[in-house]
Design an enzyme around this catalytic site. Sequence first.
Site, short mmCIF file in Angstrom:
data_model
loop_
_atom_site.label_atom_id
_atom_site.label_comp_id
_atom_site.label_asym_id
_atom_site.label_seq_id
_atom_site.Cartn_x
_atom_site.Cartn_y
_atom_site.Cartn_z
N ASP A 1 -8.99 11.04 11.60
CA ASP A 1 -9.06 10.48 10.14
C ASP A 1 -9.86 9.12 10.05
OD1 ASP A 1 -8.71 10.50 7.43
OD2 ASP A 1 -6.67 9.72 7.62
N SER B 1 0.76 9.20 3.58
CA SER B 1 1.78 9.33 4.57
C SER B 1 3.06 8.52 4.30
CB SER B 1 1.20 9.02 6.12
OG SER B 1 0.71 7.79 5.73
N GLY C 1 0.85 -1.30 -0.10
CA GLY C 1 -0.10 0.07 0.15
C GLY C 1 0.82 1.38 -0.01
#
Length: 1005
Positions: A827, A707, A703
């Site tokens: 988030d 970030s 992934g």
Amino acid sequence: MPPPRLPSRPPSSQPSRLLLLSLLLLLSATTSLSLNQEGIALIHVKSSLTDPGGILSDWNPADDKPCSWTGITCNDSTTVTAVNLPSASLSGPFPTSLCRLPSLSIVSLSNNDLNSSIPATISACRNLTYLDLSENYFDGLLPSTLADIPNLVYVDLQYNSFSGEIPPSFGLFRRLETLLLTNNLYNGSIPVILTNVTTLKELSLAYNYFLPGPIPPQFGNLSNIEHLWLSSCGFVGTIPETFSRLQKLSNLELSYNSLTGPFPTVVFHLRSLYQLELYNNSLSGELPKKDWSKLPALRKIDVSVNSFTGTIPMDLCKLPLASLGLSDNNLHGPIPESLARSPNLYDLRLFDNSLTGPLPNDLGSNSPLQTLDVSFNKLFGELPTSLCEKGQLFDLVMIENSFSGELPASLGECKSLGRVRLSSNKFTGEVPGVIWGLPHVYLLDLADNFFSGNLSSAISGGFNLSSIIISRNTFSGSIPEEIGSLNNLVEFIASDNKLTGGIPETFFKLNHLGTLDLSKNDISGQIPEQIGSLKQLNELNLANNKFNGEIPDEIGNLPVLNYLDLSGNSFNGRIPSGLDNLMLNKLNLSNNHLSGPIPSVYAKEVYRGSFLGNPDLCGGFAHRCPQIVQSKTKHNLWLLRLIFVFSGIVLVIGVSWFIFKYRNIKNAKSESPLSISKWRSFHKLGFSEFEIIHRLSENNVIGSGASGKVYKAILSNGEMVAVKKLWERSVKTNITDSAQKDEFESEVETLGKIRHKNIVRLWCCCKSGNSRFLVYEYMPNGSLGDLLHSTKRRLLEWPLRFKIVLDAAEGLSYLHHDCVPPIVHRDVKSNNILLDEEYGARIADFGVAKFIELGKKGSESMSVVAGSRGYIAPEYAYTLRVTEKSDIYSFGVVILELVTGRKPIDQEFGEQDLATWVHTTVNQKGHEHVLDPELEYESKDQICRILDIGLLCISPLPMNRPSMRTVVNLLQEAAADGRLNTTMNKDGNSSPYYEEDSSDQASLV
């Protein structure tokens, strides 16, 4: 004489002869079975549409006429007059071939997947009287030519994506009676031109994006109007006096606008008014004392969430009302006795005012009362015995008043009750035994009263109970063994009573129990070893009782325990080593008779007050353990004698080990271009930092996001971990706020202190130069978002989705309520909910999480907005004020994702997001219009109930959102109770109801 012989044809002419013969035969067959012109037109319609469900499969071109086809109606067995194909899953553009049917008067294509814009050529359907294209995906501008159809009576274009302004030509309709344009994207001015259509009986413009402005006085021209729905149209000011002309108006809905000023007395001229909705405006002043009798047809009125003052008008209560909503105003004075005489009253909501006096003595005796909510007032007196006389009462909510006396025995006969909240009053006496065992009650809240007596063994009949809250009363006796039969029990809070005896062993059969609070009682005996069977136990509070014996080591086997208070008892012996397995947010073992050393795990500042009042404890914050000092003195001489004997051996082993370790470290470093500058672990690990770094290759990337990259690493011991390598820009934040931590520090600070089954575990972290790494447990099923919005969605059947949403809710509830200080994630989204091998859900990615100081009451200003589009609470985006309510809004969007199967942002929503689309669709069309078609119908009731919880969470006003603890309770209640527990909301749709709770902010009641 023989006949003359015909000359033979050459062989080459034979095929031509056969072809001619075939054509003649085909022509003959076609002539005998020819489809008429209307059937041919419908075949063109079929060819222009996609029909995945095969609804049009019987539209057979071999038929001579189409009158027996699905959805087709003919007037004389030959002429098509109607095409009715709602909910047929048809897709494609509007089928213009329909207009080839000369007698077509009815077209109903609602709830399909038709798209594109409606063509101007629709005006060729000259004989249309009824047109329903609602609940499709039409977009663009409305065709102005629609008004050219002379006989149109009914037009329904709701729930599409039409935009722009409503065409001026719409003022030219000649016979139009119904025009429904609700829930589109119109963004111009309010279409005053529609007021020229004086034939209109029903006009709905609700939930669009019209420019703010006053209600046009021209609406008074609609002399035949009966239903006028103008909710959320951006209106300001007040209702114009011209409305007095609307003598046929029975339903006026103006909720969710910005109307101001006093109550609009022009309403009293509307003699046919049946329902008045002024909910959620900014009206003020006193409600009129008189003139309500001028509205003899009025049955439903909701003026909640305004700023009305004064008393409840007696004249209003003399009407035979069915539903009265006056909540969330500033009303005072008594509840008129005349209100109880209404034969129709089923819904009475007066909460959050300053009303005084008793309830009407015969309330419920004349009406089928279902919902009674008078919480947060100043009411007093005893409860009427007639509340459930009609046997339909479901919600009985009276939080924070001054009601007194004993509970009427008649309540024990009220089998319909589902939610009982009587906390913070002055009730006395014993609770009738039958009340404990009501079969449908799932929330029983009797806290903060003066109840006495025993807990009845009849509680075994309350098999739907999930929450029992009886704290701060004077209940006595022992806890009945029968409580072990409540398989759905999640919460048992009985603190501050006079309970005696021990903890019954049947308690340990409660597999779903999450909170057990028996503090401040007279319970004695030992804690049974079976305590270890309560695998869902999150909070255990037995403080200030008479427990004795040793603390069982089995408490350390409770995987999600984070709150443990055993203070103020007579526990003795050592602190069990099993507690080392826990990472408790709160631990209190003070004021007991414990002895021995304090475990090093708890020798931290956060636990400094956890061991006071145990004089025989040593180490940690206490004095040095004397046995250790004695042991050292005793063995010093022995050590001196042996030290020279073993010094040679130690030296050889030490040197050998150093050389071996040095070579290994050198080899590991040579294999990786990175060197470790800092390393910190939070659990016992079976791997080294160098092994982690060595396995970060591009082939293992699973992934990548804003970030950083995430790698899957398979270690030498076979264990799999996930490693997040932060981008350097994530490390070097550009925020100038000196108090703002970078993402690495925030995630380490947050996750390093958390141990909860629904929070992803952070094994360790390390730094190497400018690179920073976070090592997590590996989640083999990826994120909820990836799974939900992929072709694998069908694997997510409803029971699994429900399990995921409940797991995630418990994780967030832990962050908000059980961490000190509380943590706001900031988030929350489906991509940050990870799934383990059994699809258990865990909250992840705490890079922007924030500790909220308790002194700031859960609110703190941020320098920038954190979060993801479609999940961000509106007030957070505007004010940069972060609270736990921001997380709750985001979690509500996740619930909507799970229920609808749709993404939070999608092209089909146009300028709306998922939250807006679901809210408006459910309010206007009902729950079933948003549900994911992949979900099984058998679970529809529970799915709708979870959807309602999601809608609570996305309330535009933060104060109206329930707390995460309440959300967990609601979800657990939904699991415990199969029925859809709802009340009727202002729009006539089913939705759960909630109120503000002083201890829990927003609680479902």
